[in-house]
Write an enzyme that holds these catalytic residues in place. Structure first.
Site, PDB file in Angstrom:
ATOM      1  CB  CYS A   1     -26.525  27.549 -43.966  1.00 22.06           C
ATOM      2  SG  CYS A   1     -25.014  28.482 -43.720  1.00 22.06           S
TER       3      CYS A   1
ATOM      4  CG  HIS B   1     -29.864  30.538 -42.476  1.00 24.70           C
ATOM      5  ND1 HIS B   1     -29.759  29.335 -41.824  1.00 24.70           N
ATOM      6  CD2 HIS B   1     -28.604  30.996 -42.623  1.00 24.70           C
ATOM      7  CE1 HIS B   1     -28.488  29.072 -41.591  1.00 24.70           C
ATOM      8  NE2 HIS B   1     -27.763  30.055 -42.064  1.00 24.70           N
TER       9      HIS B   1
ATOM     10  CD  GLU C   1     -33.207  28.456 -41.614  1.00 20.95           C
ATOM     11  OE1 GLU C   1     -33.501  28.576 -42.814  1.00 20.95           O
ATOM     12  OE2 GLU C   1     -32.049  28.224 -41.216  1.00 20.95           O
TER      13      GLU C   1
HETATM   14  N1  GLN Z   1     -20.148  28.082 -41.438  1.00 21.14           N
HETATM   15  C1  GLN Z   1     -20.975  26.992 -40.981  1.00 21.14           C
HETATM   16  C2  GLN Z   1     -20.361  25.655 -41.359  1.00 21.14           C
HETATM   17  O1  GLN Z   1     -19.466  25.626 -42.137  1.00 21.14           O
HETATM   18  C3  GLN Z   1     -22.364  27.065 -41.569  1.00 21.14           C
HETATM   19  C4  GLN Z   1     -23.057  28.282 -41.036  1.00 21.14           C
HETATM   20  C5  GLN Z   1     -24.550  28.179 -41.013  1.00 21.14           C
HETATM   21  O2  GLN Z   1     -25.145  27.098 -41.085  1.00 21.14           O
HETATM   22  N2  GLN Z   1     -25.167  29.321 -40.843  1.00 21.14           N
HETATM   23  O3  GLN Z   1     -20.766  24.645 -40.846  1.00 21.14           O
END
Ligand code: GLN
Length: 188
Positions: A80, A171, A173
């Site tokens: 992410c 994720h 994790e």
């Molecule tokens: N929306 C977040 C970003 O742009 C990422 C979200 C996440 O890591 N769960 O940094």
């Protein structure tokens, strides 16, 4: 397998450390500085807030150290926020990123009403689908020639691999399924 680190500036790094231990990593460590990074053989960039973490990584030299380690072949996995930080370019607004994956990511791409959701995702190389936990997740909007798609969700690319660098929109994790962590530990 060597020593595994998790970038621990902000975000869900503790969840990665727990998953890594379950997957068999011995004493995974938190990485905040170039010195910390010098002590590990592979590293995970967790979920979190990419604008804030990007600024801090740039300021404290960790970004440059990660680029150097990647050039020397270190396996790196971003979940992410981590994948956003590894991208070549970020939409809708340009921001600091490491250019470790030849991809363009679009932040928060699943729309305002759907900030977070979970669903099964088939990932290349895993025999059974994984539970994808998406939290204000990015998608991979453009994929360079040397980048392999590992997964799509709703037609959108949500996991990629370029050599021993991995990016996932979701994720693993945050689940008790550590198959992706075990796979990451096997990369050389
Ligand atoms: N929306 C977040 C970003 O742009 C990422 C979200 C996440 O890591 N769960 O940094």
């Amino acid at each position: 397998m060597g020593k595994t680190g998790v970038v621990a500036i902000q975000g869900d790094f503790d969840k990665h450390l727990a998953s890594l231990r379950l997957a068999g990593a011995v004493d995974p460590v938190e990485v905040r500085t170039p010195e910390d990074l010098a002590g590990v053989d592979r590293v995970i960039l967790p979920g979190g807030e990419s604008t804030a973490v990007g600024l801090l990584m740039e300021r404290f030299g960790l970004g440059e150290a990660l680029q150097k380690a990647a050039a020397e072949g270190m396996p790196i996995w971003g979940t992410c926020m981590g994948m956003i930080l590894m991208a070549r370019d970020v939409r809708p607004r340009p921001q600091y990123s490491l250019n470790l994956l030849d991809i363009v990511v679009e932040r928060n791409a699943f729309g305002a009403q759907v900030h977070s959701f979970e669903d099964a995702v088939a990932v290349d190389g895993l025999a059974e689908p994984i539970l994808g936990v998406f939290i204000r997740a990015p998608i991979v909007a453009e994929v360079g020639a040397g980048v392999q798609e590992l997964a799509r969700y709703d037609g959108k690319v949500v996991a990629v691999r370029q050599g021993n660098r991995i990016g996932t929109s979701f994720h693993p994790e945050l689940t008790d399924d550590v198959r992706m962590h075990a796979w990451f530990l096997s990369l050389t």
